[in-house]
Enzyme design. Sequence first.
Site, PDB file in Angstrom:
ATOM      1  N   ASN A  89       0.847  -1.200   0.000  1.00 27.51           N
ATOM      2  CA  ASN A  89       0.000   0.000   0.000  1.00 27.51           C
ATOM      3  C   ASN A  89       0.878   1.244   0.000  1.00 27.51           C
ATOM      4  OD1 ASN A  89       0.523   0.780   2.862  1.00 27.51           O
ATOM      5  ND2 ASN A  89      -0.443  -1.207   3.237  1.00 27.51           N
TER       6      ASN A  89
ATOM      7  N   PHE B 298      -3.700   2.974  15.242  1.00 20.40           N
ATOM      8  CA  PHE B 298      -3.966   3.975  14.213  1.00 20.40           C
ATOM      9  C   PHE B 298      -5.164   3.504  13.402  1.00 20.40           C
ATOM     10  CE2 PHE B 298      -0.963   7.494  13.401  1.00 20.40           C
ATOM     11  CZ  PHE B 298      -0.187   7.354  14.534  1.00 20.40           C
TER      12      PHE B 298
ATOM     13  N   ASP C 299      -4.302  -6.270   5.053  1.00 18.46           N
ATOM     14  CA  ASP C 299      -5.347  -7.094   5.674  1.00 18.46           C
ATOM     15  C   ASP C 299      -5.296  -8.536   5.179  1.00 18.46           C
ATOM     16  OD1 ASP C 299      -6.553  -5.179   7.327  1.00 18.46           O
ATOM     17  OD2 ASP C 299      -7.470  -4.228   5.571  1.00 18.46           O
TER      18      ASP C 299
HETATM   19  N1  CTP Z   1      -3.340  -3.556  12.304  1.00 19.43           N
HETATM   20  C1  CTP Z   1      -2.595  -4.638  12.722  1.00 19.43           C
HETATM   21  N2  CTP Z   1      -2.649  -5.812  12.038  1.00 19.43           N
HETATM   22  C2  CTP Z   1      -3.453  -5.944  10.977  1.00 19.43           C
HETATM   23  C3  CTP Z   1      -4.231  -4.853  10.526  1.00 19.43           C
HETATM   24  C4  CTP Z   1      -4.140  -3.671  11.206  1.00 19.43           C
HETATM   25  O1  CTP Z   1      -1.859  -4.514  13.700  1.00 19.43           O
HETATM   26  N3  CTP Z   1      -3.480  -7.095  10.344  1.00 19.43           N
HETATM   27  C5  CTP Z   1      -3.294  -2.311  13.084  1.00 19.43           C
HETATM   28  C6  CTP Z   1      -2.735  -1.099  12.365  1.00 19.43           C
HETATM   29  O2  CTP Z   1      -1.347  -0.977  12.586  1.00 19.43           O
HETATM   30  C7  CTP Z   1      -3.509   0.031  13.000  1.00 19.43           C
HETATM   31  C8  CTP Z   1      -4.842  -0.584  13.325  1.00 19.43           C
HETATM   32  O3  CTP Z   1      -4.632  -1.987  13.402  1.00 19.43           O
HETATM   33  O4  CTP Z   1      -2.938   0.438  14.210  1.00 19.43           O
HETATM   34  C9  CTP Z   1      -5.934  -0.286  12.324  1.00 19.43           C
HETATM   35  O5  CTP Z   1      -5.482  -0.576  11.023  1.00 19.43           O
HETATM   36  P1  CTP Z   1      -6.415  -0.234   9.770  1.00 19.43           P
HETATM   37  O6  CTP Z   1      -5.713  -0.694   8.550  1.00 19.43           O
HETATM   38  O7  CTP Z   1      -6.869   1.173   9.846  1.00 19.43           O
HETATM   39  O8  CTP Z   1      -7.705  -1.101  10.055  1.00 19.43           O
HETATM   40  P2  CTP Z   1      -7.987  -2.614   9.900  1.00 19.43           P
HETATM   41  O9  CTP Z   1      -7.939  -3.262  11.235  1.00 19.43           O
HETATM   42  O10 CTP Z   1      -7.129  -3.201   8.856  1.00 19.43           O
HETATM   43  O11 CTP Z   1      -9.517  -2.585   9.430  1.00 19.43           O
HETATM   44  P3  CTP Z   1     -10.118  -2.022   8.062  1.00 19.43           P
HETATM   45  O12 CTP Z   1      -9.064  -2.208   6.997  1.00 19.43           O
HETATM   46  O13 CTP Z   1     -11.300  -2.853   7.843  1.00 19.43           O
HETATM   47  O14 CTP Z   1     -10.449  -0.585   8.291  1.00 19.43           O
END
Ligand code: CTP
Length: 431
Positions: free
Chosen positions: A235, A354, A304
């Site tokens: 990303n 975050f 994700d």
């Molecule tokens: N995060 C994590 N591990 C993952 C996904 C996210 O530790 N597999 C953490 C990120 O570092 C951030 C937080 O979770 O602190 C939120 O990440 P974000 O990408 O905004 O959200 P997601 O949990 O991935 O949910 P979505 O993509 O559905 O918004």
Amino acid sequence: MQSTREMENEIIKVSRSATLPNMNDLHGKRIVLGLTGGIACYKAAELCRSLVKVGAKVQVVMTESAAQFITPVTMQALSGQPVFTSQWDAREGNNMAHINLSRDADAILIAPASADFMAKLIHGKADELLSLMCLARPIQTVPLIVAPAMNREMWAHPATQRNVAQLKADGAHVLNVGQGDQACGETGDGRMLEAEEIVDELLSFWTPKVLQGQHVLITAGPTYEAIDPVRGITNLSSGKMGFAIAKAAYHAGAKVSLIAGPVSLSTPRGIQRVDVLSAMQMRDAVHLAVQSATIFISAAAVADWRPDHAANYKIKKDGSGDTPELSFVENPDILAAVARSTRAQSGELFCVGFAAESHDLLAQATAKRVRKDVPLLVGNIGPSTFGQDDNALLLVDAEGAKEMPRDTKTHLAQDLVKEIASRIGKNHSRN
Ligand code: CTP
């Protein structure tokens, strides 16, 4: 409180044409920059320029030997102030440059500090303007910061090391030396730190140590999920926000460990960095490092999903026009797992998440904080900040939301560190 829409409009309002706030972290600081004799004087020109750039008012004082290496004309042009080289300078009404120059200074910075000058300082010698001024400075209110520069043998000599120890005992702040090629052709310890590093040391010097005794673990940047040996999914996260937080936490006195996805950023000084590629590697690195951490800041944009199978060889076109079938599995949620751990639940480890969103920031961030079970969640609009030097944040905790308006990531990181420091040790509600 603002409505979600108002808040988002405010946050999304990015005027790329507007000038960003200056990097004026040393704004208003009056620094007397003292140069002594050494080839590193060439770096003092860049240092002077950098200090002015970050808002400091620089008054240069040079010894006679320093003027053999770089001219007062150069230093005057860069500092914008007449340079002082003699204690007999008749420009001073009372003819007491050694008193006048130090009285309203916030610090005296000797860069480069030669071995000879350090020896003079510890003996309180005062036979020329710079050493006289150092001796005459109000010791309680005007710190003396020394950036040594010399040949490696001179630096390693017991006499120099004794002098460094004595200088420290006398209250001076002696910076480390750099390592590498020296002007004499030898290689080793003794180089003066680079201008940028010295500016960084000064910023750190004046930063309140609100995270003293804390061990901060930060994840930053994107992850890369391989499809085959030459392709993958990633990303647009640049890691700049996470790196800025790492630096701010270090300046605030914390021990800092940084786990970075694939980014092209250099490691801030004093920070222990581990590089990873995939979400699985990031998870393993976090689980190892988090055991001794007291604060976990999950700033990484973790993918994700990952392809359920990475091909061993490059996937080739077969000419039929068919596209490869890709299927994905979900990556583990690193933050949520850490936040569920006993140490986090007992308050021994403070977790900060975050949220990178594209819309509905307040609602998404509020829901995400509860879902991830963290006391503090930092929301931002991903598309308007990924790769940029600025950002706008929305802090969400159990009490509500607080906006941190658009600013440089450096400044936001400094403010975020203060926000975290004000929350640690308190019993935080997660709900
Ligand atoms: N995060 C994590 N591990 C993952 C996904 C996210 O530790 N597999 C953490 C990120 O570092 C951030 C937080 O979770 O602190 C939120 O990440 P974000 O990408 O905004 O959200 P997601 O949990 O991935 O949910 P979505 O993509 O559905 O918004």
